[in-house]
Design an enzyme around this catalytic site. Structure first.
Site, short mmCIF file in Angstrom:
data_model
loop_
_atom_site.label_atom_id
_atom_site.label_comp_id
_atom_site.label_asym_id
_atom_site.label_seq_id
_atom_site.Cartn_x
_atom_site.Cartn_y
_atom_site.Cartn_z
N GLY A 49 -4.36 -2.23 -0.63
CA GLY A 49 -3.30 -1.46 0.02
C GLY A 49 -2.67 -2.36 1.08
O GLY A 49 -3.39 -2.99 1.87
N ALA A 50 -1.34 -2.43 1.07
CA ALA A 50 -0.65 -3.44 1.88
C ALA A 50 -1.04 -3.43 3.36
O ALA A 50 -1.40 -4.48 3.92
CB ALA A 50 0.87 -3.28 1.70
N ARG B 123 -3.94 -12.69 -1.93
CA ARG B 123 -3.15 -11.82 -2.84
C ARG B 123 -1.66 -12.09 -2.57
O ARG B 123 -1.26 -12.21 -1.42
CB ARG B 123 -3.49 -10.34 -2.62
CG ARG B 123 -4.92 -10.00 -3.08
CD ARG B 123 -5.14 -8.51 -3.20
NE ARG B 123 -4.44 -7.94 -4.34
CZ ARG B 123 -4.29 -6.63 -4.54
NH1 ARG B 123 -4.77 -5.77 -3.66
NH2 ARG B 123 -3.66 -6.17 -5.60
N ASP C 105 4.48 -2.40 -1.47
CA ASP C 105 3.88 -3.68 -1.04
C ASP C 105 4.90 -4.64 -0.47
O ASP C 105 4.55 -5.57 0.25
CB ASP C 105 3.16 -4.34 -2.22
CG ASP C 105 1.90 -3.56 -2.55
OD1 ASP C 105 2.01 -2.54 -3.25
OD2 ASP C 105 0.83 -3.94 -2.05
N LYS D 219 2.80 -0.65 -7.07
CA LYS D 219 1.86 -0.74 -8.19
C LYS D 219 2.54 -0.55 -9.54
O LYS D 219 3.44 0.27 -9.67
CB LYS D 219 0.78 0.34 -7.96
CG LYS D 219 -0.34 0.37 -8.97
CD LYS D 219 -1.00 -0.96 -9.20
CE LYS D 219 -1.55 -1.61 -7.95
NZ LYS D 219 -1.95 -3.03 -8.16
N GLN E 199 -6.56 3.35 -9.11
CA GLN E 199 -6.54 3.70 -7.68
C GLN E 199 -6.20 5.17 -7.45
O GLN E 199 -6.62 5.76 -6.45
CB GLN E 199 -5.53 2.82 -6.92
CG GLN E 199 -5.94 1.37 -6.78
CD GLN E 199 -5.37 0.51 -7.88
OE1 GLN E 199 -5.16 0.97 -9.00
NE2 GLN E 199 -5.12 -0.75 -7.59
O1 MRU Z 1 -3.40 -3.40 -5.83
P1 MRU Z 1 -3.45 -2.45 -4.66
O2 MRU Z 1 -4.40 -1.33 -4.85
O3 MRU Z 1 -3.62 -3.18 -3.35
O4 MRU Z 1 -1.98 -1.82 -4.64
C1 MRU Z 1 -1.67 -0.88 -3.64
C2 MRU Z 1 -0.34 -0.28 -3.78
O5 MRU Z 1 0.41 -0.58 -4.70
C3 MRU Z 1 0.09 0.66 -2.69
O6 MRU Z 1 0.96 1.63 -3.19
C4 MRU Z 1 0.80 -0.13 -1.58
O7 MRU Z 1 0.04 -1.23 -1.17
C5 MRU Z 1 1.10 0.73 -0.41
S1 MRU Z 1 -0.36 1.19 0.47
C6 MRU Z 1 0.15 2.11 1.81
#
Ligand code: MRU
Length: 368
Positions: free
Chosen positions: A54-55, A90, A245, A256, A204
Site C-alpha cells: 500500500g503506497a 518497488r 499508487d 492495482k 488484497q
Molecule cells: O501491490 P499493493 O498491494 O502494494 O498495491 C496497493 C494498491 O494498489 C493500493 O490501492 C494503493 O497503494 C493505495 S493504498 C492507500
C-alpha cells in the site's frame, strides 16, 4: 483501527528501543503476526516481499529504514546507499520516493551526529501526518457519499460502494484512503455496504479489505474481479472508490491491476468513479501516466499458484494451471484522467485534470 477490538496502527514506533513494529501482511487474514524492524535491510525486505504494502505504508516504512541506516552510519555515502536500496524495492508507488526525499532533505544539511535523530523524528511525523491526511480524505469523500445517498429513490436503502485491492488502514498508517470514508460513514450510522473485489492474483481485497471491514463491523460482500461489470450494469453500485499508487500532474491514476476495467465499466453505466489520493501520491514530474508510470512486473508464480489454508489449517500453495504454463503478472494499470470523476485529497475534492491539479499545487505550496 481495530484488531480484535484493540486500537492499533499498521506500523508502530517503539521509542525506547528505536525500532518499528509492523503487522506482517503476508500472514493475513489467518493470523495477526507482529514483526519487528530493526535495520535498513529489515525495512527493505518488508517492502520487497510485501509484509507491508500500500503506497502510504511503503513510504512510512522506508522512512524508518533511512533512520536505521543513519543510526549505524550517518555518512553521506551510507545515506545514499540506503536511499538507493530502499528506492529499488518497488517501482510504482511514488510515496516511496516522496518519503525518502523528505527524510533526506531534512538530514542532509545536518552534521553526522544529528542525522539519525532527525530521521527518527521525520519518520514519526510522516506517520502522524498520514493519519490526519487519511482522516481528512475520509471526511471529504463522506460528503460525496452523503450527496449520492440523498439522491437515491429510497434513501434508507444501503449505499453500495465498490472498491478494489486494499486502500484501507493496513495500506496506510491508519484509516486508509479509499476505505476511510467507508469507516466514517459506518461510524456515523450511514447504511453502507461494500462490494469488495477479490484482486487477483495476490488477493488484497479478499484477504485484507474483507478482513479489515469485518474487524470494524462494516457490511460487505466479496466478489470475484470479473463480477464488477455485471453489478455496475444492474444498478447495484452507487459509487466506486479506489486508492492509488501514483497520480500524474494531469490526473492519470495508477492503481492495482484491474482498476482500469472498473473505471471503464463505471463510466459506461454513469456511476461515479472516485480516487482517494493523498497529495504525497501525486508525481508532479510526469503528465502522461500510460507513458511515464513504471508498472511493476511480478512473478508468474503468483498467477499460476494459489495460496490458502488447507484442511489442517496450515498455509499451503497449490498449482492451478497446467504445469509450465506461461503467465504475465502486471502489478498495476493506469486509468486515464477522463475516466476519473474526482480525486479526493486531504485538501478537498479536485477534478482529474491539469488545470485543477495546478490549482491544488498552488494551494499547497512548493514543499510537495
Ligand atoms: O501491490 P499493493 O498491494 O502494494 O498495491 C496497493 C494498491 O494498489 C493500493 O490501492 C494503493 O497503494 C493505495 S493504498 C492507500
Amino acid at each position: 483501527m481495530n484488531i480484535h477490538g484493540q486500537p492499533h496502527r499498521s506500523i508502530e514506533a517503539d521509542h525506547a528501543r528505536r525500532i518499528a513494529r509492523i503487522v506482517d501482511q503476508t500472514f493475513l487474514p489467518h493470523q495477526v503476526a507482529w514483526r519487528e524492524l530493526e535495520t535498513m535491510e529489515d525495512a527493505a525486505e518488508a517492502i520487497q516481499v510485501m509484509r507491508v504494502r500500500g503506497a502510504p505504508l511503503i513510504g512510512a516504512t522506508a522512512a524508518f529504514g533511512l533512520f536505521f541506516a543513519l543510526r549505524d552510519d550517518a555518512s553521506d555515502a551510507a545515506l545514499q546507499h540506503a536511499y538507493d536500496t530502499l528506492h529499488a524495492t518497488r517501482p510504482t508507488a511514488i510515496n516511496l520516493r516522496w518519503a525518502l526525499d523528505r527524510v533526506r532533505r531534512v538530514v542532509l544539511p545536518l552534521v553526522a551526529e544529528k542525522r539519525a535523530e532527525a530521521a527518527w523524528s521525520e519518520a514519526l511525523s510522516i506517520c502522524d501526518e498520514d493519519v490526519q491526511t487519511n482522516h481528512a480524505i475520509g471526511q471529504h469523500a463522506l460528503e460525496l457519499f452523503q450527496a449520492i445517498q440523498a439522491k437515491k429513490a429510497d434513501p434508507s436503502a444501503p449505499l453500495n460502494v465498490m472498491t478494489h485491492c486494499n486502500a484501507g488502514w493496513i495500506a496506510c498508517v491508519d484509516w486508509g484512503t479509499a476505505i476511510s470514508p467507508i469507516y466514517q460513514a459506518h461510524d456515523a450510522g450511514m447504511n453502507i455496504h461494500v462490494w469488495v473485489s477479490e484482486t487477483r492474483p495476490r488477493g488484497q481485497g479478499a484477504s485484507l479489505t474483507a478482513w479489515e471491514l469485518r474487524e470494524h463491523g462494516v457490511p460487505h460482500t466479496l466478489i470475484v474481479d470479473n463480477n464488477a461489470g455485471h453489478l455496475l450494469q444492474r444498478g447495484l453500485v452507487d459509487a466506486v472508490i479506489v486508492g492509488t499508487d501514483r497520480v500524474t500532474a494531469q490526473g492519470d491514476v495508477a492503481n492495482k491491476i484491474g482498476t482500469y476495467l472498473k473505471a471503464l465499466a463505471a463510466k459506461a453505466h454513469g456511476v461515479p468513479f472516485y480516487v482517494a489520493c493523498p497529495v504525497s501520491t501525486i508525481d508532479w514530474t510526469i503528465t502522461d501516466g500510460i507513458r511515464d508510470i513504471p508498472i511493476e512486473q511480478r512473478s508468474a508464480r503468483e498467477v499460476t499458484h494459489m495460496p490458502g489454508l488447507n484442511a489442517e489449517g496450515l498455509r499451503e500453495e497449490v498449482l492451478i494451471t497446467p504445469a509450465g504454463t506461461q503467465a504475465r503478472n502486471d502489478g498495476f494499470d493506469v486509468t486515464p484522467a477522463a475516466l476519473v470523476t474526482a480525486l479526493v485529497t486531504e485538501h478537498g475534492v479536485f477534478e482529474a485534470n491539469a488545470m485543477a491539479l495546478a490549482k491544488l499545487k498552488a494551494q499547497i505550496g512548493s514543499d510537495h
